[in-house]
Design a protein around this motif. Structure first.
Motif, PDB file in Angstrom:
ATOM      1  N   ASP A  92       0.806  -1.220   0.000  1.00 59.59           N
ATOM      2  CA  ASP A  92       0.000   0.000   0.000  1.00 59.59           C
ATOM      3  C   ASP A  92       0.841   1.272   0.000  1.00 59.59           C
ATOM      4  O   ASP A  92       0.333   2.361   0.253  1.00 59.59           O
ATOM      5  CB  ASP A  92      -0.977   0.001   1.175  1.00 59.59           C
ATOM      6  CG  ASP A  92      -0.272   0.009   2.532  1.00 59.59           C
ATOM      7  OD1 ASP A  92       0.975   0.085   2.573  1.00 59.59           O
ATOM      8  OD2 ASP A  92      -0.971  -0.082   3.561  1.00 59.59           O
ATOM      9  N   GLU A  93       2.123   1.166  -0.329  1.00 62.16           N
ATOM     10  CA  GLU A  93       2.997   2.341  -0.292  1.00 62.16           C
ATOM     11  C   GLU A  93       2.840   3.244  -1.514  1.00 62.16           C
ATOM     12  O   GLU A  93       3.400   4.343  -1.548  1.00 62.16           O
ATOM     13  CB  GLU A  93       4.461   1.920  -0.161  1.00 62.16           C
ATOM     14  CG  GLU A  93       5.036   1.237  -1.389  1.00 62.16           C
ATOM     15  CD  GLU A  93       6.407   0.634  -1.117  1.00 62.16           C
ATOM     16  OE1 GLU A  93       7.367   1.074  -1.761  1.00 62.16           O
ATOM     17  OE2 GLU A  93       6.516  -0.268  -0.259  1.00 62.16           O
ATOM     18  N   SER A  94       2.103   2.803  -2.527  1.00 59.97           N
ATOM     19  CA  SER A  94       1.891   3.619  -3.716  1.00 59.97           C
ATOM     20  C   SER A  94       0.459   3.416  -4.209  1.00 59.97           C
ATOM     21  O   SER A  94      -0.168   2.392  -3.910  1.00 59.97           O
ATOM     22  CB  SER A  94       2.890   3.258  -4.814  1.00 59.97           C
ATOM     23  OG  SER A  94       2.634   1.963  -5.306  1.00 59.97           O
ATOM     24  N   MET A  98       2.150  -0.960  -5.847  1.00 58.75           N
ATOM     25  CA  MET A  98       3.448  -1.494  -6.253  1.00 58.75           C
ATOM     26  C   MET A  98       4.537  -0.897  -5.375  1.00 58.75           C
ATOM     27  O   MET A  98       4.370   0.191  -4.802  1.00 58.75           O
ATOM     28  CB  MET A  98       3.721  -1.137  -7.716  1.00 58.75           C
ATOM     29  CG  MET A  98       2.920  -1.921  -8.724  1.00 58.75           C
ATOM     30  SD  MET A  98       3.502  -3.627  -8.901  1.00 58.75           S
ATOM     31  CE  MET A  98       5.011  -3.387  -9.833  1.00 58.75           C
ATOM     32  N   PRO A  99       5.698  -1.576  -5.282  1.00 61.55           N
ATOM     33  CA  PRO A  99       6.842  -0.939  -4.623  1.00 61.55           C
ATOM     34  C   PRO A  99       7.161   0.381  -5.318  1.00 61.55           C
ATOM     35  O   PRO A  99       7.235   0.438  -6.556  1.00 61.55           O
ATOM     36  CB  PRO A  99       7.970  -1.967  -4.811  1.00 61.55           C
ATOM     37  CG  PRO A  99       7.267  -3.276  -4.999  1.00 61.55           C
ATOM     38  CD  PRO A  99       6.004  -2.948  -5.735  1.00 61.55           C
ATOM     39  N   LEU A 100       7.351   1.440  -4.553  1.00 65.53           N
ATOM     40  CA  LEU A 100       7.505   2.767  -5.135  1.00 65.53           C
ATOM     41  C   LEU A 100       8.707   2.887  -6.077  1.00 65.53           C
ATOM     42  O   LEU A 100       8.586   3.516  -7.137  1.00 65.53           O
ATOM     43  CB  LEU A 100       7.593   3.822  -4.027  1.00 65.53           C
ATOM     44  CG  LEU A 100       7.589   5.265  -4.506  1.00 65.53           C
ATOM     45  CD1 LEU A 100       6.295   5.608  -5.229  1.00 65.53           C
ATOM     46  CD2 LEU A 100       7.819   6.210  -3.333  1.00 65.53           C
ATOM     47  N   PRO A 101       9.880   2.313  -5.761  1.00 71.39           N
ATOM     48  CA  PRO A 101      11.025   2.495  -6.673  1.00 71.39           C
ATOM     49  C   PRO A 101      10.761   1.990  -8.094  1.00 71.39           C
ATOM     50  O   PRO A 101      11.050   2.693  -9.068  1.00 71.39           O
ATOM     51  CB  PRO A 101      12.147   1.697  -5.992  1.00 71.39           C
ATOM     52  CG  PRO A 101      11.779   1.687  -4.552  1.00 71.39           C
ATOM     53  CD  PRO A 101      10.282   1.605  -4.524  1.00 71.39           C
ATOM     54  N   ILE A 102      10.192   0.800  -8.243  1.00 70.39           N
ATOM     55  CA  ILE A 102       9.961   0.279  -9.593  1.00 70.39           C
ATOM     56  C   ILE A 102       8.807   1.012 -10.250  1.00 70.39           C
ATOM     57  O   ILE A 102       8.811   1.230 -11.469  1.00 70.39           O
ATOM     58  CB  ILE A 102       9.714  -1.250  -9.556  1.00 70.39           C
ATOM     59  CG1 ILE A 102       9.749  -1.843 -10.976  1.00 70.39           C
ATOM     60  CG2 ILE A 102       8.398  -1.593  -8.881  1.00 70.39           C
ATOM     61  CD1 ILE A 102      11.098  -1.800 -11.626  1.00 70.39           C
ATOM     62  N   SER A 103       7.817   1.435  -9.485  1.00 71.01           N
ATOM     63  CA  SER A 103       6.710   2.192 -10.050  1.00 71.01           C
ATOM     64  C   SER A 103       7.205   3.500 -10.663  1.00 71.01           C
ATOM     65  O   SER A 103       6.834   3.858 -11.790  1.00 71.01           O
ATOM     66  CB  SER A 103       5.664   2.483  -8.966  1.00 71.01           C
ATOM     67  OG  SER A 103       4.579   3.227  -9.479  1.00 71.01           O
ATOM     68  N   LEU A 104       8.067   4.210  -9.946  1.00 70.06           N
ATOM     69  CA  LEU A 104       8.611   5.470 -10.459  1.00 70.06           C
ATOM     70  C   LEU A 104       9.536   5.232 -11.646  1.00 70.06           C
ATOM     71  O   LEU A 104       9.519   5.997 -12.625  1.00 70.06           O
ATOM     72  CB  LEU A 104       9.350   6.214  -9.348  1.00 70.06           C
ATOM     73  CG  LEU A 104       8.497   6.725  -8.188  1.00 70.06           C
ATOM     74  CD1 LEU A 104       9.384   7.371  -7.122  1.00 70.06           C
ATOM     75  CD2 LEU A 104       7.446   7.716  -8.674  1.00 70.06           C
ATOM     76  N   GLY A 324       7.062  -3.060 -17.660  1.00 67.91           N
ATOM     77  CA  GLY A 324       6.637  -3.997 -16.628  1.00 67.91           C
ATOM     78  C   GLY A 324       5.257  -4.581 -16.854  1.00 67.91           C
ATOM     79  O   GLY A 324       4.449  -4.056 -17.617  1.00 67.91           O
ATOM     80  N   HIS A 325       4.992  -5.688 -16.176  1.00 69.63           N
ATOM     81  CA  HIS A 325       3.723  -6.392 -16.307  1.00 69.63           C
ATOM     82  C   HIS A 325       2.733  -6.009 -15.211  1.00 69.63           C
ATOM     83  O   HIS A 325       1.555  -6.325 -15.329  1.00 69.63           O
ATOM     84  CB  HIS A 325       3.966  -7.911 -16.255  1.00 69.63           C
ATOM     85  CG  HIS A 325       4.723  -8.441 -17.419  1.00 69.63           C
ATOM     86  ND1 HIS A 325       4.202  -9.371 -18.289  1.00 69.63           N
ATOM     87  CD2 HIS A 325       5.969  -8.173 -17.882  1.00 69.63           C
ATOM     88  CE1 HIS A 325       5.101  -9.664 -19.229  1.00 69.63           C
ATOM     89  NE2 HIS A 325       6.177  -8.948 -18.985  1.00 69.63           N
ATOM     90  N   PHE A 326       3.194  -5.346 -14.153  1.00 74.55           N
ATOM     91  CA  PHE A 326       2.349  -5.099 -12.992  1.00 74.55           C
ATOM     92  C   PHE A 326       2.274  -3.611 -12.660  1.00 74.55           C
ATOM     93  O   PHE A 326       3.154  -2.828 -13.006  1.00 74.55           O
ATOM     94  CB  PHE A 326       2.863  -5.893 -11.796  1.00 74.55           C
ATOM     95  CG  PHE A 326       3.003  -7.354 -12.067  1.00 74.55           C
ATOM     96  CD1 PHE A 326       1.938  -8.085 -12.574  1.00 74.55           C
ATOM     97  CD2 PHE A 326       4.202  -8.015 -11.856  1.00 74.55           C
ATOM     98  CE1 PHE A 326       2.055  -9.430 -12.853  1.00 74.55           C
ATOM     99  CE2 PHE A 326       4.337  -9.362 -12.118  1.00 74.55           C
ATOM    100  CZ  PHE A 326       3.253 -10.074 -12.630  1.00 74.55           C
TER     101      PHE A 326
END
Length: 349
Positions: A92-94, A98-104, A324-326
């Motif tokens: 729930d950090e983004s 998703m984990p914020l580093p890969i999302s950004l 990415g796929h997610f």
């Protein structure tokens, strides 16, 4: 289907095993993809109009088909196309869970392509990648620490010009303002070698399906080692990984946990998973074992059930080849739906 694409200077090679009654003009697909990406000049190392395209396609092994085709082999149900471990993750950090580093990082890469194709940054060429370092307190992101962007460019573009443009036009619009601390400024590494003219297949041989971490969660959580690319959904590397993300996202979206990782494991030719394991890293509102039982009741985790629930036998995979796929909220990613939230909340109630 199990098929790979290999690219290097001036040539693309498609090889693998496919069982089908259809016909596909593979060179047209390859050339159309290269054109869409932006490889339209021999000076980039590969040109969609003039490059060589080679194919080497055989049928899939009938020994595998025995375990996958319904009613064949030792089991009556459609079995898994291979053995292996698959993991799904959500947090729930983004906003996209998703984990914020890969999302950004994915958003920066999308922005990089957008400003290149629109002509806003006309000196950019097709190759590019990003990496983001985030400072956490416990499990909560509190500050963007470092952003790395490597972007291929025309030879006459200066390093200073590239650095400023990437920082101001590409990166800053993506970073959440609340995570940018003026007292500890973000460190930017833009083309840190100083030059990135030779790129793409000219600068780095490539083989599809090898970026398994950037395709998933950026190293957050575990990975079973299987790639997605070039595989039909009977392969659990693909369908079960999508199902695992679907499960983890719905568990977090339902408020059952702040973080959730699910491990699935399969035996080739066997329909039911041999392992279903939930880990909420101490954030669960109920016991992890109870959540596991809820998941077993709310989700179909056999290959046939996953394919049916997520409607995976559609021409839907082209979008997954980049970014990415997610965590993708746009249409065509059914494993991102939050359609089991009510069922999970009802189970708790």
């Amino acid at each position: 289907m199990a098929c790979e694409t290999l690219v290097t200077t001036g040539i693309a090679i498609v090889a693998g095993e496919i069982t089908t009654e259809a016909y596909v003009e593979i060179p047209d697909i390859v050339r159309g993809t290269l054109k869409r990406i932006g490889y339209d000049s021999a000076s980039y190392g590969i040109d969609w109009e003039t490059c060589a395209v080679m194919t080497s396609i055989d049928r899939q092994s009938p020994d595998i088909a025995m375990g996958v085709n319904t009613g064949e082999g030792l089991h009556s149900e459609q079995g898994a196309g291979d053995q292996g471990l698959m993991f799904g993750y959500a947090t729930d950090e983004s906003p996209d869970l998703m984990p914020l580093p890969i999302s950004l990082a994915h958003k920066i890469c999308q922005r990089l392509a957008q400003v290149r194709k629109s002509g806003e940054l006309s000196f950019l060429r097709p190759d590019g990648k990003s990496q983001v370092t985030v400072e956490y307190e416990g499990s909560r992101p509190v500050r963007i620490d470092t952003v790395v962007v490597s972007a291929q460019h025309q030879e006459d573009a200066t390093h200073a010009q590239i650095q400023e443009a990437i920082r101001e036009v590409v990166v800053k619009p993506i970073l959440p303002p609340e995570l940018v601390d003026a007292s500890k400024p973000v460190t930017y590494h833009v083309n840190p070698t100083g030059r990135f003219v030779i790129g793409g297949p000219h600068g780095d041989f490539g083989l599809s399906g090898r970026k398994i971490i950037v395709d998933t969660y950026g190293g957050m959580g575990h990975h079973g080692g299987g790639a997605f690319s070039g595989k039909d959904p009977s392969k659990v590397d693909r369908c079960a990984s999508y199902a695992a993300r679907h499960v983890a996202k719905n568990v977090v979206a339902a408020g059952l946990a702040g973080r959730c990782e699910i491990q699935l494991a399969y035996a080739i030719g066997v329909a039911e998973p041999v392992t279903v394991r939930i880990d909420t890293f101490g954030t669960g509102k109920v016991d992890d074992g109870e959540i596991t039982e809820m998941v077993r009741n709310a989700f179909e985790l056999t290959p046939a059930g996953i394919i049916r629930a997520l409607d995976l036998k559609r021409p839907m995979y082209q979008k997954t080849a980049a970014y990415g796929h997610f965590g993708r909220e746009d249409e065509g990613f059914p494993w991102e739906r939050k359609d089991r939230v009510d069922a999970l909340r009802s189970a708790v109630a």
